[in-house]
Design a protein around this motif. Structure first.
Motif, PDB file in Angstrom:
ATOM      1  N   GLY A 149       0.785  -1.231   0.000  1.00 10.30           N
ATOM      2  CA  GLY A 149       0.000   0.000   0.000  1.00 10.30           C
ATOM      3  C   GLY A 149       0.814   1.277   0.000  1.00 10.30           C
ATOM      4  N   THR A 150       2.125   1.175  -0.225  1.00 12.25           N
ATOM      5  CA  THR A 150       2.969   2.373  -0.181  1.00 12.25           C
ATOM      6  C   THR A 150       3.200   2.992  -1.556  1.00 12.25           C
ATOM      7  OG1 THR A 150       4.903   0.901  -0.128  1.00 12.25           O
ATOM      8  CG2 THR A 150       4.125   1.797   1.970  1.00 12.25           C
ATOM      9  N   GLY A 151       2.545   2.470  -2.589  1.00 12.73           N
ATOM     10  CA  GLY A 151       2.562   3.147  -3.888  1.00 12.73           C
ATOM     11  C   GLY A 151       3.588   2.645  -4.882  1.00 12.73           C
ATOM     12  N   LYS A 152       4.001   1.383  -4.779  1.00  9.99           N
ATOM     13  CA  LYS A 152       5.009   0.858  -5.707  1.00  9.99           C
ATOM     14  C   LYS A 152       4.469   0.773  -7.139  1.00  9.99           C
ATOM     15  CE  LYS A 152       5.769  -2.675  -2.913  1.00  9.99           C
ATOM     16  NZ  LYS A 152       5.219  -2.197  -1.614  1.00  9.99           N
ATOM     17  N   SER A 153       3.264   0.246  -7.296  1.00 14.91           N
ATOM     18  CA  SER A 153       2.669   0.152  -8.633  1.00 14.91           C
ATOM     19  C   SER A 153       2.366   1.532  -9.208  1.00 14.91           C
ATOM     20  CB  SER A 153       1.389  -0.687  -8.586  1.00 14.91           C
ATOM     21  OG  SER A 153       1.662  -2.018  -8.179  1.00 14.91           O
ATOM     22  N   THR A 154       1.934   2.448  -8.344  1.00 12.63           N
ATOM     23  CA  THR A 154       1.660   3.816  -8.796  1.00 12.63           C
ATOM     24  C   THR A 154       2.942   4.503  -9.250  1.00 12.63           C
ATOM     25  OG1 THR A 154      -0.138   3.925  -7.193  1.00 12.63           O
ATOM     26  CG2 THR A 154       0.561   5.995  -8.168  1.00 12.63           C
ATOM     27  N   MET A 203       6.362   6.648 -13.672  1.00 11.97           N
ATOM     28  CA  MET A 203       7.580   6.567 -14.487  1.00 11.97           C
ATOM     29  C   MET A 203       7.239   6.414 -15.965  1.00 11.97           C
ATOM     30  SD  MET A 203      10.151   4.074 -12.338  1.00 11.97           S
ATOM     31  CE  MET A 203      11.053   4.642 -10.896  1.00 11.97           C
ATOM     32  N   ALA A 204       6.282   5.526 -16.258  1.00 11.48           N
ATOM     33  CA  ALA A 204       5.887   5.295 -17.651  1.00 11.48           C
ATOM     34  C   ALA A 204       5.293   6.555 -18.268  1.00 11.48           C
ATOM     35  CB  ALA A 204       4.882   4.142 -17.726  1.00 11.48           C
ATOM     36  N   ASN A 205       4.488   7.279 -17.510  1.00  8.71           N
ATOM     37  CA  ASN A 205       3.895   8.517 -18.025  1.00  8.71           C
ATOM     38  C   ASN A 205       4.934   9.609 -18.211  1.00  8.71           C
ATOM     39  OD1 ASN A 205       1.276   7.513 -18.144  1.00  8.71           O
ATOM     40  ND2 ASN A 205       0.818   8.067 -16.042  1.00  8.71           N
ATOM     41  N   LEU A 206       5.908   9.668 -17.311  1.00  8.71           N
ATOM     42  CA  LEU A 206       6.956  10.678 -17.434  1.00  8.71           C
ATOM     43  C   LEU A 206       7.818  10.446 -18.662  1.00  8.71           C
ATOM     44  CD1 LEU A 206       8.648  13.036 -16.111  1.00  8.71           C
ATOM     45  CD2 LEU A 206      10.042  11.213 -15.093  1.00  8.71           C
ATOM     46  N   LEU A 207       8.225   9.196 -18.880  1.00  7.60           N
ATOM     47  CA  LEU A 207       9.139   8.864 -19.974  1.00  7.60           C
ATOM     48  C   LEU A 207       8.424   8.531 -21.266  1.00  7.60           C
ATOM     49  CD1 LEU A 207      11.543   6.548 -17.924  1.00  7.60           C
ATOM     50  CD2 LEU A 207      11.906   8.954 -18.515  1.00  7.60           C
ATOM     51  N   LEU A 213      12.764 -11.377 -23.553  1.00  5.40           N
ATOM     52  CA  LEU A 213      13.568 -10.161 -23.511  1.00  5.40           C
ATOM     53  C   LEU A 213      13.819  -9.637 -24.915  1.00  5.40           C
ATOM     54  CD1 LEU A 213      15.310  -8.115 -21.951  1.00  5.40           C
ATOM     55  CD2 LEU A 213      17.218  -9.720 -22.170  1.00  5.40           C
ATOM     56  N   ILE A 214      14.125 -10.534 -25.850  1.00  4.16           N
ATOM     57  CA  ILE A 214      14.408 -10.138 -27.225  1.00  4.16           C
ATOM     58  C   ILE A 214      13.206  -9.434 -27.850  1.00  4.16           C
ATOM     59  CG2 ILE A 214      14.847 -11.036 -29.547  1.00  4.16           C
ATOM     60  CD1 ILE A 214      16.517 -13.246 -28.238  1.00  4.16           C
ATOM     61  N   GLU A 215      12.006  -9.870 -27.490  1.00  5.87           N
ATOM     62  CA  GLU A 215      10.805  -9.344 -28.128  1.00  5.87           C
ATOM     63  C   GLU A 215      10.219  -8.140 -27.411  1.00  5.87           C
ATOM     64  OE1 GLU A 215       7.902 -12.143 -29.356  1.00  5.87           O
ATOM     65  OE2 GLU A 215       9.366 -13.618 -30.038  1.00  5.87           O
ATOM     66  N   THR A 216      10.926  -7.594 -26.427  1.00 11.66           N
ATOM     67  CA  THR A 216      10.498  -6.318 -25.844  1.00 11.66           C
ATOM     68  C   THR A 216      11.056  -5.188 -26.687  1.00 11.66           C
ATOM     69  OG1 THR A 216      12.437  -6.258 -24.365  1.00 11.66           O
ATOM     70  CG2 THR A 216      10.416  -7.244 -23.501  1.00 11.66           C
ATOM     71  N   SER A 217      10.345  -4.078 -26.711  1.00 10.46           N
ATOM     72  CA  SER A 217      10.742  -2.957 -27.551  1.00 10.46           C
ATOM     73  C   SER A 217      11.644  -2.000 -26.784  1.00 10.46           C
ATOM     74  CB  SER A 217       9.499  -2.200 -28.035  1.00 10.46           C
ATOM     75  OG  SER A 217       8.808  -1.639 -26.938  1.00 10.46           O
ATOM     76  N   THR A 218      12.280  -1.101 -27.501  1.00 15.48           N
ATOM     77  CA  THR A 218      13.006  -0.029 -26.848  1.00 15.48           C
ATOM     78  C   THR A 218      11.991   0.917 -26.207  1.00 15.48           C
ATOM     79  OG1 THR A 218      13.002   1.291 -28.885  1.00 15.48           O
ATOM     80  CG2 THR A 218      14.884  -0.159 -28.517  1.00 15.48           C
ATOM     81  N   LYS A 219      12.488   1.838 -25.379  1.00 16.84           N
ATOM     82  CA  LYS A 219      11.621   2.771 -24.658  1.00 16.84           C
ATOM     83  C   LYS A 219      10.548   1.999 -23.886  1.00 16.84           C
ATOM     84  CE  LYS A 219      12.177   6.532 -28.021  1.00 16.84           C
ATOM     85  NZ  LYS A 219      13.005   7.396 -27.165  1.00 16.84           N
ATOM     86  N   SER A 220      10.995   1.099 -23.026  1.00 16.02           N
ATOM     87  CA  SER A 220      10.045   0.266 -22.292  1.00 16.02           C
ATOM     88  C   SER A 220      10.524   0.037 -20.866  1.00 16.02           C
ATOM     89  CB  SER A 220       9.845  -1.081 -22.995  1.00 16.02           C
ATOM     90  OG  SER A 220      11.070  -1.793 -23.065  1.00 16.02           O
ATOM     91  N   ILE A 221       9.565  -0.308 -19.998  1.00 11.68           N
ATOM     92  CA  ILE A 221       9.834  -0.648 -18.601  1.00 11.68           C
ATOM     93  C   ILE A 221       9.430  -2.100 -18.398  1.00 11.68           C
ATOM     94  CG2 ILE A 221       9.275  -0.150 -16.201  1.00 11.68           C
ATOM     95  CD1 ILE A 221       8.611   2.698 -17.009  1.00 11.68           C
ATOM     96  N   ILE A 222      10.384  -2.933 -18.004  1.00  9.59           N
ATOM     97  CA  ILE A 222      10.119  -4.345 -17.737  1.00  9.59           C
ATOM     98  C   ILE A 222       9.951  -4.502 -16.224  1.00  9.59           C
ATOM     99  CG2 ILE A 222      10.962  -6.702 -17.965  1.00  9.59           C
ATOM    100  CD1 ILE A 222      12.677  -5.705 -20.324  1.00  9.59           C
ATOM    101  N   VAL A 223       8.792  -4.973 -15.805  1.00  7.07           N
ATOM    102  CA  VAL A 223       8.452  -5.020 -14.382  1.00  7.07           C
ATOM    103  C   VAL A 223       8.265  -6.461 -13.917  1.00  7.07           C
ATOM    104  CG1 VAL A 223       6.806  -4.290 -12.623  1.00  7.07           C
ATOM    105  CG2 VAL A 223       7.293  -2.791 -14.567  1.00  7.07           C
TER     106      VAL A 223
END
Length: 479
Positions: free
Chosen positions: A246-251, A256-260, A282-292
């Motif tokens: 409940g401390t806002g990790k997902s938020t 971060m995604a909205n900022l970048l 991993l290979i099929e992820t795009s650039t400009k991305s956040i892997i969570v």
């Protein structure tokens, strides 16, 4: 011959050819068309470069996509025939050059001609559903004297502009990895939905100084392409978000995604069968991305895989014993993931991690003390961010967001309560949300927050007293 007469003559020849060609066999039509092309090329020499929609390995061609985006902007005012479509991931209508049409482009006073070609291919068996399919390509025509310029500067310009246009038009996506179904190669490894989370750093309820440190770090990363290349590191960064629920990790991830303006890849490790599949994802992820990877301590058995010897140094468990345990686990549950700590470490910063650029990798956990130190050391998780309980400075941000106030007589009491008690930002936000149609909703929300904290404080004190009493009773019985 005048231009009008030449145009009239060409029009007449084309009309005559259109009439006569209907009565000619296909092989004669092809020969005559080929002969005419050679004749025109000898009079007006051209260099031809063909860009197919798909590469030889069956993958979509990135070059074709960039050209399609680039020509879409050029075609609106120049082409006679346009295709218009609204895809699921685009913000507006997309216009593209229709098959059979052409458009002239000019770059640094050099003119080139783009032709869009579509051909219907009959599927006569050999796999698939037997339905005909469209084979698309772009043909670039230019004078031979500009061949080197076109293949270098011009096409680099087209690729760069095409990528920029695609990035500007697309919506943000949230991906999740699909469960393996017998390695169906043509099935996408990731599925997605459009992502519209409203969280921003302005609305995050956390310490302003800590928030500023994170913002500076993210902005530095986004502009750090040349720096990462200079120091010889892959253009990626790792963040560990840890703290109570409940401390806002997902938020924080959404902010971060909205900022970048990055896509998010939510990796569910329990759905990954083995290390090889992890690399493929991993290979099929795009650039400009956040892997969570959320709740990394619960995803797989990645904790307790190392033990200390008597001298305090770390050593791996006995290999034979580990192999026996692994075989036993496979026998008990063949569907269980075989992803190892070593495989995950290679995923984060091994050789395969450099197959793309401008990526952020985020781990979240409620119990950072349970994680293997090798997993979260600096260089893998470059920045450790503690998502702590809500204190007064964070509360003021939430009060501004939810109630649009900067000050209130009840703030003093709330400050004291937050300093004495552990309250998550999630609980604070829930109590600050107005309920009903009360005209004095600001004070009622603040009073509700005070009552909630006070009630939790009393409940906690009663629980501690009960535990102390039971402990004292147990000690008396033991003695």
């Amino acid at each position: 011959m005048k231009v009008t007469e030449l145009a009239s003559a060409i029009g007449g020849v084309m009309f005559l050819w259109g009439t006569v060609s209907q009565f000619l066999p296909m092989n004669y039509r092809y020969r005559i068309k080929n002969w005419c092309s050679k004749l025109l090329n000898s009079i007006f020499p051209r260099t031809y470069i063909i860009f197919h929609e798909f590469c030889s390995d069956g993958q979509s061609s990135e070059a074709y996509t960039c050209i399609k985006n680039y020509l879409g902007t050029k075609s609106i005012n120049k082409a006679q025939l346009l295709n218009a479509e609204k895809t699921r991931n685009s913000k507006s209508l997309e216009f593209t050059l229709a098959g059979g049409d052409e458009v002239m482009d000019e770059f640094h006073n050099v003119k080139v001609l783009w032709v869009s070609s579509e051909e219907t291919i009959k599927n006569n068996g050999g796999g698939g559903d037997g339905k005909p399919f469209e084979k698309r390509k772009f043909i670039l025509k230019a004078h031979p004297r500009y061949r080197e310029f076109v293949m270098g500067d011009y096409l680099n310009h087209v690729m760069k502009e095409g990528k920029t246009i695609e990035y500007q038009n697309k919506k943000r996506r949230l991906y999740t990895n699909n469960k393996d179904q017998g390695y169906i190669y043509w099935r996408p490894k990731w599925s997605f939905i459009n992502y519209h989370h409203p969280a921003t750093f302005d609305t995050l309820g956390m310490d302003p100084q800590k928030k500023e440190e994170i913002l500076v770090d993210l902005e530095s990363f986004k502009k750090g392409k040349d720096y990462y290349k200079k120091v010889g590191k892959a253009w990626k960064r790792g963040y560990l978000l840890y703290g109570p629920p409940g401390t806002g990790k997902s938020t924080m991830i959404a902010a971060m995604a909205n900022l970048l303006d990055y896509d998010i890849y939510d990796l569910e490790l329990t759905s990954v069968k083995e290390n090889a599949e992890l690399k493929q994802l991993l290979i099929e992820t795009s650039t400009k991305s956040i892997i969570v990877i959320e709740d990394i301590d619960c995803s797989l058995n990645l904790t307790g895989t190392r033990k200390k010897n008597e001298k305090g140094s770390e050593e791996k468990n006995d290999d034979n014993a580990e192999k026996k345990k692994k075989k036993q686990r496979e026998t008990e549950d063949p569907q269980k993931s075989k992803v190892t700590l070593s495989g995950l470490l290679n995923f984060i910063d091994g050789i395969w991690s450099a197959c793309g650029e401008e990526r952020i990798i985020i781990f979240t956990t409620n119990h950072v003390e349970d994680l293997d130190p090798a997993l979260i050391r600096r260089g893998r998780m470059d920045m450790h961010i503690e998502m702590s309980y809500c204190k007064f400075e964070a509360f003021k941000i939430l009060a501004k967001n939810y109630l649009d106030i900067d000050e209130h007589p009840l703030f003093g009491e709330i400050r004291e309560l937050l300093e004495e008690n552990d309250v998550s930002p999630c609980d604070v936000a829930e109590n600050l949300m107005p309920r009903g149609k009360s005209s004095d909703h600001v004070e009622s929300c603040l009073l509700r927050l005070i009552e909630s904290i006070t009630a939790n404080q009393k409940s906690k004190e009663e629980k501690e007293e009960k535990e102390e009493f039971l402990q004292a009773d147990q000690n008396a019985i033991t003695s």
